[in-house]
Motif scaffolding. Structure first.
Motif, PDB file in Angstrom:
ATOM      1  N   VAL A  14       0.895  -1.047   0.015  1.00  0.00           N
ATOM      2  CA  VAL A  14      -0.072   0.037   0.063  1.00  0.00           C
ATOM      3  C   VAL A  14       0.925   1.336   0.041  1.00  0.00           C
ATOM      4  N   TRP A  17       2.653   1.515  -3.484  1.00  0.00           N
ATOM      5  CA  TRP A  17       1.749   2.179  -4.387  1.00  0.00           C
ATOM      6  C   TRP A  17       1.694   3.640  -4.406  1.00  0.00           C
ATOM      7  N   ILE A  18       1.217   4.060  -3.181  1.00  0.00           N
ATOM      8  CA  ILE A  18       0.832   5.598  -2.997  1.00  0.00           C
ATOM      9  C   ILE A  18       2.159   6.391  -3.161  1.00  0.00           C
ATOM     10  N   GLU A  21       2.716   6.188  -7.248  1.00  0.00           N
ATOM     11  CA  GLU A  21       1.719   6.979  -7.922  1.00  0.00           C
ATOM     12  C   GLU A  21       1.586   8.398  -7.947  1.00  0.00           C
ATOM     13  N   GLU A 139      -4.580  -1.888 -10.863  1.00  0.00           N
ATOM     14  CA  GLU A 139      -5.109  -1.604  -9.564  1.00  0.00           C
ATOM     15  C   GLU A 139      -5.901  -2.995  -8.925  1.00  0.00           C
ATOM     16  N   TRP A 143      -4.306  -4.067  -5.401  1.00  0.00           N
ATOM     17  CA  TRP A 143      -5.302  -3.828  -4.418  1.00  0.00           C
ATOM     18  C   TRP A 143      -6.136  -4.914  -3.848  1.00  0.00           C
ATOM     19  N   LEU A 167      -8.637   1.834   2.193  1.00  0.00           N
ATOM     20  CA  LEU A 167      -7.252   2.051   1.758  1.00  0.00           C
ATOM     21  C   LEU A 167      -7.185   2.447   0.178  1.00  0.00           C
ATOM     22  N   LYS A 171      -6.121   6.269  -0.982  1.00  0.00           N
ATOM     23  CA  LYS A 171      -4.957   6.443  -1.891  1.00  0.00           C
ATOM     24  C   LYS A 171      -5.568   7.436  -2.960  1.00  0.00           C
ATOM     25  N   HIS A 172      -6.707   7.349  -3.479  1.00  0.00           N
ATOM     26  CA  HIS A 172      -7.221   8.289  -4.421  1.00  0.00           C
ATOM     27  C   HIS A 172      -7.168   9.662  -3.881  1.00  0.00           C
TER      28      HIS A 172
END
Length: 225
Positions: A14, A17-18, A21, A139, A143, A167, A171-172
């Motif tokens: 997690v 990824w955050i 991105e 995703e 995810w 989560l 993240k969005h």
């Protein structure tokens, strides 16, 4: 893999990824704009190329930490595909309702959340392919295939699905620097999570692709309308 290791792996993925991105969609896009490159084009390229790259890196990381790729749930059976299509139909109804909640919460109308003004044909095509198809596949692999699988192993099904959905929405919010779609994002996160747990990641990917594609077609149509 032990329960604590599953949770640790999920947390690392997690965070990874955050960070990745955010670096691509914020740092790279801002840098491109600073040198005169169309930021919309760069962002569309990030969706089409950067997202699968992020998914590949994090999938490799999960495998290196002992994740069994068979646990990712990519079973492309007719039943899984059919369930994904039916779930998408349900999802369109849920998203319509969630969008109304977001509108009421944040005082926005549909045009206020449209980001497609001034799209070129090239960017529109990249968005249709990237946001419509590539992003959902990337995703869902990370995810639902990795994060949700490990959180379900560590905390059980209800908590694993719920935390993954939270989560995913979070993240969005972080990357978009906005909470205006929070109800919609949570709704989709829970929908994808339930579909993945019941029918597999291939199924939740079909659902995600169909919903994203319809949404992206609407954005492109509005831009050229």
């Amino acid at each position: 893999m032990s329960r604590s290791n599953s949770i640790t792996l999920a947390a690392a993925v997690v965070a990874g990824w955050i960070a990745l991105e955010f670096a691509l969609r914020r740092g790279l896009v801002i840098a491109a704009a600073a040198v005169g490159v169309d930021p919309g084009l760069v962002d569309a390229l990030v969706l089409a190329i950067g997202f699968p790259a992020i998914a590949a890196v994090l999938s490799w990381y999960a495998l290196e930490r002992g994740q069994d790729r068979e646990r990712w749930g990519w079973d492309w059976t007719p039943r899984a595909l059919g369930a994904g299509v039916l779930a998408a139909l349900v999802g369109f109804v849920l998203v319509a309702g969630a969008a109304q909640v977001d509108s009421a919460l944040f005082g926005l109308d549909e045009s206020a959340t449209t980001r497609g003004d001034g799209l070129s044909a090239a960017i529109a095509l990249l968005l249709l392919v990237g946001n419509g198809v590539v992003v959902p596949i990337a995703e869902e692999q990370v995810w639902r295939g990795i994060v949700q699988t490990n959180l379900v192993d560590g905390w059980g099904v209800p908590a694993g699905i719920a935390v993954t959905a939270l989560l995913f929405a979070g993240k969005h919010v972080i990357v978009d620097l906005s909470v205006i779609r929070i109800t919609t994002l949570l709704t989709l996160g829970f929908l994808f999570g339930v579909v993945r747990h019941r029918w597999g990641t291939a199924s939740s990917t079909v659902t995600h692709v169909l919903i994203n594609t319809v949404s992206t077609v609407g954005l492109v149509a509005a831009a050229f309308g």
